[in-house]
Design a protein around this motif. Structure first.
Motif, mmCIF file in Angstrom:
data_model
loop_
_atom_site.group_PDB
_atom_site.id
_atom_site.type_symbol
_atom_site.label_atom_id
_atom_site.label_comp_id
_atom_site.label_asym_id
_atom_site.label_seq_id
_atom_site.Cartn_x
_atom_site.Cartn_y
_atom_site.Cartn_z
ATOM 1 N N LYS A 95 0.811 -1.220 0.000
ATOM 2 C CA LYS A 95 0.000 0.000 0.000
ATOM 3 C C LYS A 95 0.849 1.277 0.000
ATOM 4 C CE LYS A 95 -3.554 -2.253 2.768
ATOM 5 N NZ LYS A 95 -4.166 -2.273 4.115
ATOM 6 N N ALA A 96 2.140 1.151 0.253
ATOM 7 C CA ALA A 96 3.019 2.332 0.277
ATOM 8 C C ALA A 96 3.164 2.874 -1.139
ATOM 9 C CB ALA A 96 4.380 1.970 0.847
ATOM 10 N N ASN A 97 3.134 4.195 -1.251
ATOM 11 C CA ASN A 97 3.302 4.783 -2.581
ATOM 12 C C ASN A 97 4.793 4.889 -2.918
ATOM 13 O OD1 ASN A 97 4.365 7.264 -1.544
ATOM 14 N ND2 ASN A 97 2.300 8.027 -1.228
ATOM 15 N N MET A 98 5.073 5.237 -4.159
ATOM 16 C CA MET A 98 6.460 5.274 -4.635
ATOM 17 C C MET A 98 7.295 6.273 -3.834
ATOM 18 S SD MET A 98 8.631 3.902 -6.623
ATOM 19 C CE MET A 98 7.655 2.987 -7.778
ATOM 20 N N GLU A 99 6.710 7.428 -3.476
ATOM 21 C CA GLU A 99 7.486 8.417 -2.719
ATOM 22 C C GLU A 99 7.874 7.901 -1.341
ATOM 23 O OE1 GLU A 99 4.836 11.553 -3.528
ATOM 24 O OE2 GLU A 99 5.660 11.577 -5.542
ATOM 25 N N GLN A 100 6.996 7.126 -0.700
ATOM 26 C CA GLN A 100 7.325 6.549 0.608
ATOM 27 C C GLN A 100 8.461 5.538 0.471
ATOM 28 O OE1 GLN A 100 3.185 5.467 1.171
ATOM 29 N NE2 GLN A 100 3.117 6.628 3.085
ATOM 30 N N LYS A 101 8.425 4.774 -0.596
ATOM 31 C CA LYS A 101 9.472 3.786 -0.824
ATOM 32 C C LYS A 101 10.809 4.484 -1.129
ATOM 33 C CE LYS A 101 6.207 0.314 -2.534
ATOM 34 N NZ LYS A 101 6.309 -0.708 -1.526
ATOM 35 N N ILE A 102 10.762 5.520 -1.955
ATOM 36 C CA ILE A 102 11.985 6.248 -2.307
ATOM 37 C C ILE A 102 12.546 6.976 -1.087
ATOM 38 C CG2 ILE A 102 12.952 8.105 -3.723
ATOM 39 C CD1 ILE A 102 11.060 7.214 -5.963
ATOM 40 N N ALA A 103 11.669 7.466 -0.204
ATOM 41 C CA ALA A 103 12.140 8.133 1.016
ATOM 42 C C ALA A 103 12.966 7.169 1.872
ATOM 43 C CB ALA A 103 10.963 8.700 1.807
ATOM 44 N N LEU A 104 12.549 5.914 1.936
ATOM 45 C CA LEU A 104 13.334 4.922 2.672
ATOM 46 C C LEU A 104 14.669 4.679 1.969
ATOM 47 C CD1 LEU A 104 13.670 2.785 4.929
ATOM 48 C CD2 LEU A 104 12.705 1.148 3.307
ATOM 49 N N ILE A 105 14.626 4.559 0.653
ATOM 50 C CA ILE A 105 15.863 4.346 -0.106
ATOM 51 C C ILE A 105 16.809 5.530 0.114
ATOM 52 C CG2 ILE A 105 16.834 4.108 -2.435
ATOM 53 C CD1 ILE A 105 14.157 2.661 -3.165
ATOM 54 N N PHE A 106 16.265 6.745 0.152
ATOM 55 C CA PHE A 106 17.075 7.939 0.407
ATOM 56 C C PHE A 106 17.812 7.790 1.739
ATOM 57 C CE2 PHE A 106 17.649 12.165 2.268
ATOM 58 C CZ PHE A 106 18.289 12.836 1.236
ATOM 59 N N LYS A 107 17.114 7.309 2.752
ATOM 60 C CA LYS A 107 17.736 7.135 4.067
ATOM 61 C C LYS A 107 18.855 6.097 4.026
ATOM 62 C CE LYS A 107 13.646 8.488 6.660
ATOM 63 N NZ LYS A 107 12.540 8.008 7.504
ATOM 64 N N VAL A 108 18.696 5.083 3.178
ATOM 65 C CA VAL A 108 19.751 4.077 3.029
ATOM 66 C C VAL A 108 21.004 4.734 2.444
ATOM 67 C CG1 VAL A 108 20.453 1.972 1.794
ATOM 68 C CG2 VAL A 108 18.165 2.126 2.818
ATOM 69 N N TYR A 109 20.822 5.585 1.448
ATOM 70 C CA TYR A 109 21.958 6.264 0.812
ATOM 71 C C TYR A 109 22.563 7.314 1.738
ATOM 72 C CZ TYR A 109 21.142 4.324 -3.867
ATOM 73 O OH TYR A 109 21.025 3.485 -4.947
ATOM 74 N N ASP A 110 21.731 7.961 2.547
ATOM 75 C CA ASP A 110 22.182 9.026 3.444
ATOM 76 C C ASP A 110 22.700 8.409 4.745
ATOM 77 O OD1 ASP A 110 22.587 11.451 4.743
ATOM 78 O OD2 ASP A 110 20.471 11.766 5.185
ATOM 79 N N SER A 111 23.850 7.764 4.651
ATOM 80 C CA SER A 111 24.344 6.976 5.784
ATOM 81 C C SER A 111 24.676 7.805 7.014
ATOM 82 C CB SER A 111 25.558 6.141 5.368
ATOM 83 O OG SER A 111 26.605 6.984 4.962
ATOM 84 N N ASP A 112 25.014 9.078 6.842
ATOM 85 C CA ASP A 112 25.325 9.890 8.021
ATOM 86 C C ASP A 112 24.100 10.646 8.542
ATOM 87 O OD1 ASP A 112 25.063 11.881 6.112
ATOM 88 O OD2 ASP A 112 27.102 12.630 6.314
ATOM 89 N N GLY A 113 22.956 10.507 7.866
ATOM 90 C CA GLY A 113 21.707 11.095 8.343
ATOM 91 C C GLY A 113 21.645 12.605 8.291
ATOM 92 N N ASN A 114 22.455 13.239 7.426
ATOM 93 C CA ASN A 114 22.463 14.701 7.374
ATOM 94 C C ASN A 114 21.419 15.281 6.423
ATOM 95 O OD1 ASN A 114 23.591 14.148 4.889
ATOM 96 N ND2 ASN A 114 25.461 15.336 5.219
ATOM 97 N N GLY A 115 20.614 14.416 5.802
ATOM 98 C CA GLY A 115 19.546 14.890 4.925
ATOM 99 C C GLY A 115 19.979 15.225 3.518
#
Length: 174
Positions: free
Chosen positions: A89-109
């Motif tokens: 049920k998650a939309n593409m933006e919700q899925k991409i937001a999680l992927i973004f967090k995976v790439y953003d390993s230091d959590g600086n946004g």
């Protein structure tokens, strides 16, 4: 909520359901709670990195070390919120937001060229050389209007992600 000996109340179910934006039904939340309690071996109310690694599919994931940074110490509500990106049920933006967090390993946004390159290395392993990965990434960034010096915020990342998806669909990344 969070220990194997406790049960979820109707209030808990509704609270968790709201926390995960209604992406899971109450029955699915009960199932997730049972799994959470199995993983939380010491009934601490949260799951440690070691406990997550007891899931074979998680341990074998090429991005497991990055994911561990995101999931270590999650309580049940946050565990469900994390998993909600994997819901049908998650939309593409919700899925991409999680992927973004995976790439953003230091959590600086924001994500740098090297952040993306590291993930590509984790994913492609020996099947692509560093030179090939850099070449593809430079081309994708260029197509999206960015350079190797650019830092990508979530909106920028979504744009690049879609271009990368089109490239990979066209077999350019092979």
């Amino acid at each position: 909520m969070g220990t194997a000996s406790s049960m979820l109340t109707q209030y808990d179910l509704e609270e968790v359901q709201l926390h995960c934006h209604n992406l899971f039904s109450q029955q699915e939340i009960v199932s997730l709670y049972q799994r959470f309690c199995q993983l939380d071996r010491n009934a601490k109310g949260f799951i440690s990195a070691d406990e997550f690694l007891s899931v074979p599919e998680f341990a074998m994931n090429p991005l497991s070390q990055r994911l561990l940074k995101m999931v270590d110490g999650l309580n049940f509500k946050d565990f469900v919120a994390f998993l909600s990106a994997f819901s049908a049920k998650a939309n593409m933006e919700q899925k991409i937001a999680l992927i973004f967090k995976v790439y953003d390993s230091d959590g600086n946004g924001k994500i740098s060229f090297n952040d993306i390159l590291e993930v590509l290395q984790d994913l492609s392993g020996v099947f692509m050389s560093n030179e090939q990965r850099e070449k593809v990434l430079i081309q994708v960034l260029k197509e999206a209007g960015y350079t190797r010096e650019s830092y990508l915020m979530l909106d920028d990342f979504i744009k690049v992600f879609y271009i990368l998806f089109v490239f990979s669909s066209a077999n350019i990344i092979v």
